[in-house]
Design an enzyme around this catalytic site. Structure first.
Site, PDB file in Angstrom:
ATOM      1  N   GLU A   1      56.416  55.232  15.418  1.00  0.00           N
ATOM      2  CA  GLU A   1      56.788  54.735  16.749  1.00  0.00           C
ATOM      3  C   GLU A   1      58.292  54.505  16.799  1.00  0.00           C
ATOM      4  O   GLU A   1      58.756  53.513  17.367  1.00  0.00           O
ATOM      5  CB  GLU A   1      56.044  53.443  17.079  1.00  0.00           C
TER       6      GLU A   1
ATOM      7  N   CYS B   1      50.500  46.028  24.120  1.00  0.00           N
ATOM      8  CA  CYS B   1      51.784  45.344  24.281  1.00  0.00           C
ATOM      9  C   CYS B   1      52.507  45.739  25.568  1.00  0.00           C
ATOM     10  O   CYS B   1      53.223  44.931  26.168  1.00  0.00           O
ATOM     11  CB  CYS B   1      52.680  45.634  23.082  1.00  0.00           C
TER      12      CYS B   1
END
Ligand code: FUB
Ligand code: ZN
Length: 632
Positions: free
Chosen positions: A307, A391
């Site tokens: 990521e 998130c």
């Protein structure tokens, strides 16, 4: 209600700009105020109900003993509730809301009940897992604490309540007592996922307690020596920014959200301490980000496996990771950098991220989200109602809720206008004078901005001339043209104002073809369309009959702009005529490769095309989408 800024640099000695409270600005535009309203009516209730139905609230109930059961989901799931509460906190600004207040209080009650007598709070590390507390810093205990603190600060600032703040302080005190220099009898620790740094900086600002700022300093100084180890056995030290001491960092490395959150905290620390080495490291990373590491939509992170960031210029459009949270982080970091001395290049980057990779993170109806925001797609990448790792949704939500607090700042005798959107504002100068202003604009669809002063007196107005403005902008006061040269992206109007004075700023917004650095090889021979701050894309649903990924846009093809009031809540679209190479149309679909044939520009057909703002893509029928168009 207390003074409610998002980031309170009011007393920060090394930040020249001071914030304006979120409730001091009332959005009156159709673009952002509609989205903020959607936040209240759809987005926040939707996330609250998902936090309930996915077991996140039950995790707290299990932790407090109010419910039998097991922890469900990821170890950082408490943070989704905290970010939702932060969103609700900012949403209260200027909008008393008993229903939301009741929801927030009920969640705060569950959180408070789950808190341990020593202040510890994390519903994952309960029961059997209790003995594993603080043994692996990538388990997000500090990250969750950071989000708890940010939620508490927002809630306290907008409501004056202390119920969440007291919980956050108790947990912060637990952390501060435990982690720190060994010579003080404390133990080593710093967060595997940065976040707590900026939260503690704000807690310092709310409480005035120096120990929270000292803890920020400790957490930043403790990393960079490999002491976080490799907790999950998969990533290198750079993944959690533990590969180099902060002051030696030259570029963004590792997990993108972690890296940029850390920079938010370090910028907060700099604004309090003024340590030059922090500032130069931040500037180096900002330079690297904006010249070698950032997608045109402000997205960050090109690699899915961590990521995170790839090498310089590694910006594949379809494989872009570009997590929505990373763009929110960029928006927050650039705001903090802007506050240091009012340099418009930071406001420019806030705008890029906000319009083009934060906003794309949510569907137009507020019910679905993107985690990744790629710039090329075959139609399969669609927003989701929620994620196991959720998130991004609440990160969009807290940004929308707090947005009024990002339009203006003040410095001595000066009001700064950073971002344009119709609003009415009541801005308090450092000397205590209240300046009433009204702003009217159709931004981002039109670059005309008109401001009306409603307070007489001598003060300066600084207006941002965005970096995307190349030439031809114009400024008038009461109809008289004013010639000024921008300094660091701002012009300064200094005079004795009368109530009712009219300022107009006209920022020309032609459609621009943007090309990439030659080493961004995926984009070579291609252009992206931008108009003002808004990035455009082509979607199959608007361009039937041809795969949009095949379209060629000659350099001399005229482009027109028109209003599309019924599309995506009302946007401007770009239209033109592109070409499709006959050779592409004639491609043998059974072949993946073939011997190269000489290209012939004359063998092409034309195709009218329509481009829409990138943030609005994937809200209708699925199909290919492209941002970077071939030019030949
Ligand atoms: O690490 C858990 C979540 O994953 C964080 O909130 C984000 O940074 C995301 O990458
Ligand atoms: Zn995210």
């Amino acid at each position: 209600m207390a003074f409610a800024p998002v980031v309170d640099t009011t007393r920060s000695p090394f930040a020249q700009l001071r914030p304006v409270a979120v409730d001091a600005v009332t959005l009156t535009d159709t673009f952002w105020s509609a989205r903020r309203q959607l936040n209240r009516e759809v987005i926040i209730p939707g996330q609250a109900s998902l936090c309930e139905s996915t077991g996140r609230v039950d995790n707290l109930r299990v932790a407090s003993g109010r419910k039998e059961g097991q922890f469900e989901g990821w170890f950082f799931n408490d943070s989704d509730i905290y970010k939702l509460l932060e969103a609700a906190g900012w949403q209260f600004a200027g909008q008393p809301d008993p229903e939301l207040d009741a929801l927030v209080d009920s969640l705060v009650d569950e959180i408070a009940a789950a808190q341990q007598p020593d202040g510890y709070l994390n519903s994952y590390f309960m029961g059997e897992r209790e003995k594993r507390r603080w043994t692996n810093f990538d388990y997000h205990e500090m990250y969750c604490a950071g989000h708890l603190i940010q939620a508490a600060v927002a809630h306290h600032r907008t409501t004056g309540k202390r119920n969440l703040l007291d919980v956050a302080i108790k947990f912060a005190d637990h952390i501060c007592a435990r982690f720190g220099p060994e010579e003080q009898g404390k133990v080593f620790g710093t967060d595997g996922h940065p976040e707590i740094e900026m939260a503690l900086a704000e807690l310092y600002r709310v409480t005035g307690d120096q120990k929270y700022l000292d803890q920020v300093q400790y957490f930043i100084d403790a990393r960079g020596y490999g002491r976080l180890g490799n907790p999950f056995g998969r990533f290198d030290k750079a993944y959690h920014q533990d590969h180099l001491p902060f002051r030696e960092l030259n570029r963004l490395e590792g997990h993108s959200v972690r890296a940029v959150y850390l920079n938010c905290g370090a910028t907060d620390l700099y604004s309090e301490t003024g340590e030059p080495a922090l500032r130069t490291a931040l500037e180096r990373m900002w330079e690297s980000m904006t010249t070698r590491q950032m997608y045109i939509n402000g997205g960050l992170g090109s690699r899915h496996e961590n990521e995170g960031f790839g090498t310089d210029y590694e910006l594949p459009p379809g494989r872009a990771h570009t997590e929505t949270c990373a763009s929110v982080a960029s928006f927050m970091w650039n705001w903090r950098m802007l506050m240091l001395e009012g340099d418009g290049r930071f406001a420019d980057q806030m705008e890029v991220a906000l319009y083009n990779s934060v906003l794309s993170g949510i569907s137009l109806d507020g019910t679905a989200y993107y985690y990744q925001n790629p710039l090329l797609d075959d139609g399969a990448h669609r927003r989701q109602q929620w994620f196991p790792v959720a998130c991004c949704p609440s990160n969009v939500s807290r940004t929308l809720a707090s947005l009024p607090g990002y339009l203006y700042t003040v410095s001595e005798n000066t009001v700064w206008a950073h971002h344009y959107a119709s609003n009415s504002a009541s801005i308090t100068l450092p000397d205590g004078r209240s300046i009433e202003l009204a702003q009217q604009t159709q931004y981002p669809w039109d670059g005309k901005v008109s401001l009306t002063t409603q307070t007489a007196g001598q003060y300066d107005l600084k207006l941002r001339i965005p970096g995307w403005v190349r030439e031809g902008w114009a400024l008038t006061v009461n109809g008289q043209a004013i010639t000024l040269t921008p300094v660091k992206g701002y012009v300064t109007l200094s005079r004795e104002w009368r109530s009712g004075d009219q300022i107009t700023l006209d920022l020309p917004m032609p459609v621009e073809r943007i090309e990439s650095h030659p080493l961004a090889v995926d984009n070579q021979g291609r252009v992206a369309l931008m108009r003002g701050p808004v990035l455009y894309c082509l979607e199959a649903v608007d361009n039937p009959g041809v795969d949009v990924r095949l379209l060629l846009l000659p350099d001399d093809a005229p482009l027109t702009v028109s209003a599309a009031p019924d599309l995506a809540g009302g946007v401007s679209i770009v239209q033109g005529t592109a070409q499709v190479a006959a050779a592409d149309l004639a491609w043998d679909q059974a072949a993946l490769y073939r011997p190269r044939r000489p290209a012939s520009g004359s063998q092409s057909t034309t195709a009218a095309f329509k481009a829409i703002p990138y943030f609005a893509w994937a809200n209708r029928d699925p199909g290919p989408m492209v941002v970077w168009l071939r030019t030949h």
